[in-house]
Write a protein that holds these residues in place. Structure first.
Motif, PDB file in Angstrom:
ATOM      1  N   HIS A  83       0.876  -1.260  -0.066  1.00 59.63           N
ATOM      2  CA  HIS A  83      -0.124  -0.036   0.036  1.00 59.63           C
ATOM      3  C   HIS A  83       0.823   1.366   0.136  1.00 59.63           C
ATOM      4  CE1 HIS A  83      -4.299  -1.700   1.377  1.00 59.63           C
ATOM      5  NE2 HIS A  83      -3.574  -2.793   0.772  1.00 59.63           N
ATOM      6  N   GLY A  84       1.991   1.167  -0.466  1.00 61.16           N
ATOM      7  CA  GLY A  84       2.910   2.238  -0.314  1.00 61.16           C
ATOM      8  C   GLY A  84       3.914   2.300  -1.480  1.00 61.16           C
ATOM      9  N   TYR A  85       4.669   3.367  -1.701  1.00 58.67           N
ATOM     10  CA  TYR A  85       5.762   3.485  -2.601  1.00 58.67           C
ATOM     11  C   TYR A  85       7.124   2.844  -2.081  1.00 58.67           C
ATOM     12  CZ  TYR A  85       6.880   7.972  -0.261  1.00 58.67           C
ATOM     13  OH  TYR A  85       7.233   8.737   0.633  1.00 58.67           O
ATOM     14  N   PRO A  86       7.995   2.645  -3.167  1.00 55.19           N
ATOM     15  CA  PRO A  86       9.223   2.040  -2.620  1.00 55.19           C
ATOM     16  C   PRO A  86      10.062   2.731  -1.821  1.00 55.19           C
ATOM     17  CG  PRO A  86       8.849   1.774  -5.135  1.00 55.19           C
ATOM     18  CD  PRO A  86       7.751   2.560  -4.564  1.00 55.19           C
ATOM     19  N   ALA A  87      10.752   2.453  -0.962  1.00 58.76           N
ATOM     20  CA  ALA A  87      12.003   2.872  -0.058  1.00 58.76           C
ATOM     21  C   ALA A  87      12.732   3.841  -0.989  1.00 58.76           C
ATOM     22  CB  ALA A  87      12.457   1.898   0.778  1.00 58.76           C
ATOM     23  N   ALA A  88      13.359   3.170  -1.906  1.00 61.59           N
ATOM     24  CA  ALA A  88      14.360   3.999  -2.663  1.00 61.59           C
ATOM     25  C   ALA A  88      13.804   5.298  -3.330  1.00 61.59           C
ATOM     26  CB  ALA A  88      14.668   2.973  -3.893  1.00 61.59           C
ATOM     27  N   LEU A  89      12.724   5.474  -3.747  1.00 58.13           N
ATOM     28  CA  LEU A  89      11.852   6.347  -4.199  1.00 58.13           C
ATOM     29  C   LEU A  89      11.830   7.545  -2.796  1.00 58.13           C
ATOM     30  CD1 LEU A  89      10.817   8.090  -6.277  1.00 58.13           C
ATOM     31  CD2 LEU A  89       8.499   6.837  -5.971  1.00 58.13           C
ATOM     32  N   LYS A  90      11.660   7.171  -1.788  1.00 62.88           N
ATOM     33  CA  LYS A  90      11.615   8.144  -0.637  1.00 62.88           C
ATOM     34  C   LYS A  90      12.984   8.644  -0.347  1.00 62.88           C
ATOM     35  CE  LYS A  90       9.758   9.982   3.201  1.00 62.88           C
ATOM     36  NZ  LYS A  90       9.632  11.699   2.934  1.00 62.88           N
ATOM     37  N   THR A  91      13.836   7.778  -0.338  1.00 63.77           N
ATOM     38  CA  THR A  91      15.418   8.077  -0.158  1.00 63.77           C
ATOM     39  C   THR A  91      15.747   9.208  -1.249  1.00 63.77           C
ATOM     40  OG1 THR A  91      16.009   6.141   0.880  1.00 63.77           O
ATOM     41  CG2 THR A  91      17.909   7.707  -0.413  1.00 63.77           C
ATOM     42  N   ALA A  92      15.286   8.737  -2.529  1.00 64.25           N
ATOM     43  CA  ALA A  92      15.793   9.923  -3.567  1.00 64.25           C
ATOM     44  C   ALA A  92      14.916  11.375  -3.342  1.00 64.25           C
ATOM     45  CB  ALA A  92      15.328   9.375  -4.988  1.00 64.25           C
ATOM     46  N   LEU A  93      13.675  11.292  -2.922  1.00 69.00           N
ATOM     47  CA  LEU A  93      12.957  12.473  -2.706  1.00 69.00           C
ATOM     48  C   LEU A  93      13.637  13.106  -1.393  1.00 69.00           C
ATOM     49  CD1 LEU A  93       9.309  11.002  -3.290  1.00 69.00           C
ATOM     50  CD2 LEU A  93      10.645  12.781  -4.472  1.00 69.00           C
ATOM     51  N   ASP A  94      14.092  12.434  -0.479  1.00 72.83           N
ATOM     52  CA  ASP A  94      14.673  13.165   0.602  1.00 72.83           C
ATOM     53  C   ASP A  94      16.153  13.446   0.544  1.00 72.83           C
ATOM     54  OD1 ASP A  94      12.287  13.001   1.968  1.00 72.83           O
ATOM     55  OD2 ASP A  94      12.943  10.984   3.178  1.00 72.83           O
ATOM     56  N   THR A  95      16.929  12.960  -0.437  1.00 77.23           N
ATOM     57  CA  THR A  95      18.098  13.269  -0.500  1.00 77.23           C
ATOM     58  C   THR A  95      18.504  14.844  -0.868  1.00 77.23           C
ATOM     59  OG1 THR A  95      18.814  10.987  -1.258  1.00 77.23           O
ATOM     60  CG2 THR A  95      20.325  12.696  -1.984  1.00 77.23           C
ATOM     61  N   ARG A 118      -2.799   3.973  -4.633  1.00 79.61           N
ATOM     62  CA  ARG A 118      -2.359   4.389  -3.341  1.00 79.61           C
ATOM     63  C   ARG A 118      -0.859   4.825  -2.977  1.00 79.61           C
ATOM     64  NH1 ARG A 118      -5.191  -1.120  -1.603  1.00 79.61           N
ATOM     65  NH2 ARG A 118      -3.513  -2.022  -2.679  1.00 79.61           N
ATOM     66  N   SER A 119      -0.019   4.267  -3.752  1.00 79.63           N
ATOM     67  CA  SER A 119       1.440   5.162  -3.681  1.00 79.63           C
ATOM     68  C   SER A 119       1.392   6.190  -4.149  1.00 79.63           C
ATOM     69  CB  SER A 119       2.381   3.853  -4.497  1.00 79.63           C
ATOM     70  OG  SER A 119       2.095   4.063  -5.956  1.00 79.63           O
ATOM     71  N   VAL A 120       0.653   6.562  -5.199  1.00 77.67           N
ATOM     72  CA  VAL A 120       0.531   8.055  -5.803  1.00 77.67           C
ATOM     73  C   VAL A 120      -0.183   8.788  -4.953  1.00 77.67           C
ATOM     74  CG1 VAL A 120      -0.565   9.287  -7.608  1.00 77.67           C
ATOM     75  CG2 VAL A 120       0.554   7.093  -8.096  1.00 77.67           C
ATOM     76  N   GLU A 121      -1.136   8.491  -4.167  1.00 80.11           N
ATOM     77  CA  GLU A 121      -1.710   9.345  -3.229  1.00 80.11           C
ATOM     78  C   GLU A 121      -0.618   9.612  -2.008  1.00 80.11           C
ATOM     79  OE1 GLU A 121      -4.431  11.051  -3.528  1.00 80.11           O
ATOM     80  OE2 GLU A 121      -4.269  10.189  -5.614  1.00 80.11           O
ATOM     81  N   GLN A 122       0.245   8.668  -1.800  1.00 73.63           N
ATOM     82  CA  GLN A 122       1.065   9.005  -0.535  1.00 73.63           C
ATOM     83  C   GLN A 122       2.214   9.915  -1.188  1.00 73.63           C
ATOM     84  OE1 GLN A 122       2.752   5.550   0.920  1.00 73.63           O
ATOM     85  NE2 GLN A 122       0.874   4.597   1.698  1.00 73.63           N
ATOM     86  N   LEU A 123       2.517   9.714  -2.409  1.00 76.63           N
ATOM     87  CA  LEU A 123       3.772  10.783  -3.096  1.00 76.63           C
ATOM     88  C   LEU A 123       3.182  12.217  -3.384  1.00 76.63           C
ATOM     89  CD1 LEU A 123       5.120   7.999  -5.550  1.00 76.63           C
ATOM     90  CD2 LEU A 123       6.286   9.376  -3.858  1.00 76.63           C
ATOM     91  N   ARG A 124       1.690  12.234  -3.562  1.00 74.98           N
ATOM     92  CA  ARG A 124       1.350  13.641  -3.802  1.00 74.98           C
ATOM     93  C   ARG A 124       1.472  14.240  -2.417  1.00 74.98           C
ATOM     94  NH1 ARG A 124      -1.697  13.921  -8.337  1.00 74.98           N
ATOM     95  NH2 ARG A 124      -2.642  11.999  -8.958  1.00 74.98           N
ATOM     96  N   GLN A 125       1.455  13.680  -1.144  1.00 74.54           N
ATOM     97  CA  GLN A 125       1.533  14.412   0.103  1.00 74.54           C
ATOM     98  C   GLN A 125       3.071  14.863   0.314  1.00 74.54           C
ATOM     99  OE1 GLN A 125      -0.015  12.425   3.458  1.00 74.54           O
ATOM    100  NE2 GLN A 125      -1.313  11.371   2.135  1.00 74.54           N
ATOM    101  N   VAL A 126       3.892  13.845  -0.112  1.00 73.22           N
ATOM    102  CA  VAL A 126       5.384  14.231  -0.001  1.00 73.22           C
ATOM    103  C   VAL A 126       5.890  15.399  -0.894  1.00 73.22           C
ATOM    104  CG1 VAL A 126       7.848  13.115  -0.376  1.00 73.22           C
ATOM    105  CG2 VAL A 126       5.941  11.851   0.756  1.00 73.22           C
ATOM    106  N   VAL A 127       5.521  15.291  -2.118  1.00 74.56           N
ATOM    107  CA  VAL A 127       5.938  16.372  -3.222  1.00 74.56           C
ATOM    108  C   VAL A 127       5.121  17.694  -2.987  1.00 74.56           C
ATOM    109  CG1 VAL A 127       6.339  14.467  -4.799  1.00 74.56           C
ATOM    110  CG2 VAL A 127       4.315  15.577  -5.136  1.00 74.56           C
ATOM    111  N   ALA A 128       4.182  17.775  -2.201  1.00 72.17           N
ATOM    112  CA  ALA A 128       3.597  18.964  -1.860  1.00 72.17           C
ATOM    113  C   ALA A 128       4.486  19.550  -0.896  1.00 72.17           C
ATOM    114  CB  ALA A 128       2.252  18.849  -1.293  1.00 72.17           C
ATOM    115  N   GLU A 129       4.928  18.817   0.135  1.00 70.21           N
ATOM    116  CA  GLU A 129       5.893  19.144   0.917  1.00 70.21           C
ATOM    117  C   GLU A 129       7.262  19.930   0.506  1.00 70.21           C
ATOM    118  OE1 GLU A 129       7.363  20.344   4.720  1.00 70.21           O
ATOM    119  OE2 GLU A 129       5.484  19.950   4.237  1.00 70.21           O
ATOM    120  N   LEU A 130       7.717  19.054  -0.742  1.00 69.02           N
ATOM    121  CA  LEU A 130       8.888  19.590  -1.386  1.00 69.02           C
ATOM    122  C   LEU A 130       8.823  20.932  -2.224  1.00 69.02           C
ATOM    123  CD1 LEU A 130       9.942  16.196  -2.574  1.00 69.02           C
ATOM    124  CD2 LEU A 130      11.173  17.801  -0.723  1.00 69.02           C
TER     125      LEU A 130
END
Length: 184
Positions: A83-95, A118-130
């Motif tokens: 129900h989420g996106y890959p950890a490597a993608l989170k690392t890339a976004l946070d780097t 569901r992964s896209v909906e979670q990513l939308r929250q993260v990219v808004a913060e970016l």
């Protein structure tokens, strides 16, 4: 002139698992983006990118930040795991932080019954913060391993709509960044 060149579109492949389906979906999307004159499309496959898990600085992170900084727009090709996106993608976004700002991002997702949505909906929250601009249009492939069809009319239509919006936002934001630095 810099503003007259095609938009630099980075297609980020988020899954790094062995035997992943990501290259099939990414190739399909890159073919569609590559047919558009508005974009200079490149692929940033996270399986080929060594980013430190602790988000520390270093040559890999610096090269990644520079590449992200040069891009005008992004599309993430992502799977859905648990129900989420890959950890490597989170690392890339946070780097990196500032290099993402005031740039548009679209999503091409694939997975089981949810098609990766569901992964896209979670990513939308993260990219808004970016401070990124998340496109409303997305592409989703349900049961991709079993039923992926490159000629799928709905998927091709969604990709074209998303690319049209990405070109509009990419041009508008690149023009604005060139005139006034983003205030965030």
């Amino acid at each position: 002139m810099e503003l007259e060149r095609p938009l630099r579109l980075e297609v980020i492949v988020g899954s790094v698992r062995t035997h992943r389906f990501a290259p099939v979906v990414a190739d399909w999307f890159v073919e569609r983006a590559g047919a558009r004159d508005e974009f200079d499309t490149t692929v940033l496959d996270l399986a080929d990118t060594s980013l430190p898990q602790d988000l520390s600085a270093g040559p890999e992170a610096d090269a990644f930040a520079e590449r992200i900084g040069r891009a005008d727009a992004f599309v993430v090709v992502t799977s859905e795991y648990n129900h989420g996106y890959p950890a490597a993608l989170k690392t890339a976004l946070d780097t990196v932080k500032y290099e993402w700002r005031a740039k548009p991002i679209g999503f091409v997702a694939y997975g089981g019954m949810s098609g990766g949505l569901r992964s896209v909906e979670q990513l939308r929250q993260v990219v808004a913060e970016l401070h990124m601009v998340s496109l409303r249009e997305a592409v989703s492939f349900h049961q991709a391993r079993k039923h992926f069809d490159p000629a799928d009319g709905a998927a091709n239509d969604a990709a074209e709509r998303m690319l049209t919006q990405l070109a509009w936002w990419g041009d508008a934001l690149r023009t604005q960044r060139a005139h006034v630095p983003y205030p965030g």
